[in-house]
Design an enzyme around this catalytic site. Sequence first.
Site, PDB file in Angstrom:
ATOM      1  N   HIS A 288       0.839  -1.202   0.000  1.00  0.00           N
ATOM      2  CA  HIS A 288       0.000   0.000   0.000  1.00  0.00           C
ATOM      3  C   HIS A 288       0.871   1.249   0.000  1.00  0.00           C
ATOM      4  O   HIS A 288       2.074   1.172   0.239  1.00  0.00           O
ATOM      5  CB  HIS A 288      -0.902   0.029   1.248  1.00  0.00           C
ATOM      6  CG  HIS A 288      -0.139   0.176   2.529  1.00  0.00           C
ATOM      7  ND1 HIS A 288       0.554  -0.868   3.113  1.00  0.00           N
ATOM      8  CD2 HIS A 288       0.087   1.252   3.322  1.00  0.00           C
ATOM      9  CE1 HIS A 288       1.147  -0.453   4.208  1.00  0.00           C
ATOM     10  NE2 HIS A 288       0.894   0.843   4.368  1.00  0.00           N
TER      11      HIS A 288
ATOM     12  N   ASP B 277       0.747   5.056   2.045  1.00  0.00           N
ATOM     13  CA  ASP B 277       0.058   5.656   3.194  1.00  0.00           C
ATOM     14  C   ASP B 277      -0.782   6.850   2.726  1.00  0.00           C
ATOM     15  O   ASP B 277      -0.370   7.594   1.834  1.00  0.00           O
ATOM     16  CB  ASP B 277       1.074   6.128   4.244  1.00  0.00           C
ATOM     17  CG  ASP B 277       1.778   4.951   4.924  1.00  0.00           C
ATOM     18  OD1 ASP B 277       1.293   3.811   4.807  1.00  0.00           O
ATOM     19  OD2 ASP B 277       2.820   5.195   5.569  1.00  0.00           O
TER      20      ASP B 277
ATOM     21  N   HIS C 123       4.805   0.158  -0.112  1.00  0.00           N
ATOM     22  CA  HIS C 123       5.528  -0.677   0.861  1.00  0.00           C
ATOM     23  C   HIS C 123       4.630  -1.768   1.429  1.00  0.00           C
ATOM     24  O   HIS C 123       3.402  -1.736   1.260  1.00  0.00           O
ATOM     25  CB  HIS C 123       6.121   0.200   1.976  1.00  0.00           C
ATOM     26  CG  HIS C 123       5.095   1.032   2.712  1.00  0.00           C
ATOM     27  ND1 HIS C 123       4.543   2.179   2.190  1.00  0.00           N
ATOM     28  CD2 HIS C 123       4.529   0.884   3.933  1.00  0.00           C
ATOM     29  CE1 HIS C 123       3.688   2.694   3.048  1.00  0.00           C
ATOM     30  NE2 HIS C 123       3.647   1.924   4.120  1.00  0.00           N
TER      31      HIS C 123
HETATM   32  O1  AKG Z   1       5.329  -2.001  10.247  1.00  0.00           O
HETATM   33  C1  AKG Z   1       5.871  -1.303   9.370  1.00  0.00           C
HETATM   34  O2  AKG Z   1       7.090  -1.206   9.269  1.00  0.00           O
HETATM   35  C2  AKG Z   1       5.027  -0.539   8.385  1.00  0.00           C
HETATM   36  C3  AKG Z   1       3.565  -0.519   8.719  1.00  0.00           C
HETATM   37  C4  AKG Z   1       2.781   0.250   7.722  1.00  0.00           C
HETATM   38  O3  AKG Z   1       3.116   0.330   6.575  1.00  0.00           O
HETATM   39  C5  AKG Z   1       1.579   0.964   8.150  1.00  0.00           C
HETATM   40  O4  AKG Z   1       1.157   0.815   9.309  1.00  0.00           O
HETATM   41  O5  AKG Z   1       1.034   1.730   7.317  1.00  0.00           O
HETATM   42 FE   FE2 Z   2       2.178   2.003   5.582  1.00  0.00          FE
END
Ligand code: AKG
Ligand code: FE2
Length: 196
Positions: free
Chosen positions: A85, A87, A139
């Site tokens: 995804h 953010d 990511h």
């Molecule tokens: O846990 C991580 O390193 C990334 C988590 C993530 O991408 C998110 O919570 O949007």
């Molecule tokens: Fe994220």
Amino acid sequence: MLMHFNNKSSVYPNRSGYKPEVNEQYAQSLIPVADNLLGLLSSGLGLEDGDIKQGLGGEDLVYMLKINYYPPCPCPELALGVAPHTDMSSITILVPNEVQGLQVFKDDVWYDVAYIPNALIIHIGDQVLSNGKYESVFHRTTVNKDKTRMSWPMFLEPPAEFEVGPIPKLISEDNPPKYKTKKFKDYVYCKLNKLP
Ligand SMILES: O=C(O)CCC(=O)C(=O)O
Ligand SMILES: [Fe+2]
């Protein structure tokens, strides 16, 4: 687990035994870092330092701290911690524990993001304000067979009712708006439901 902060209030989940002090302290100490980063992103676009923050709601900007908990998984090759995804925040400031898991996608390859003690990981999120000049990072996270991974991302987001769109100063005949201006809550709804 999600916690919302802005300059007026902090909202915590109501869980017995949960002690918010450490998270509160962490979140509060990130606020000047976050503001600094937004200033740098602004000047990178040739804008005034405060323009991006202003475009995200100014003093009503939401600093949302989330705690991700990824327990060990017996078949890590068959599962992901978080699906791929970008953010929806403007930027995300993230601290993970030492267990490898975060990956970013570039040129058709998933790359591990190395754990560096005491380093902050900064994600560029969906950059509607920059009219796409800054690209959001795609990511995901993997899980570990034996170890628990945790991460503490702080998402910098506009308030739900605040209208977001390309910053007018950036728009010209040569750089027409690539995104519609809409309330952030509608942006979230459209993205989650794959609507234009
Ligand atoms: O846990 C991580 O390193 C990334 C988590 C993530 O991408 C998110 O919570 O949007
Ligand atoms: Fe994220």
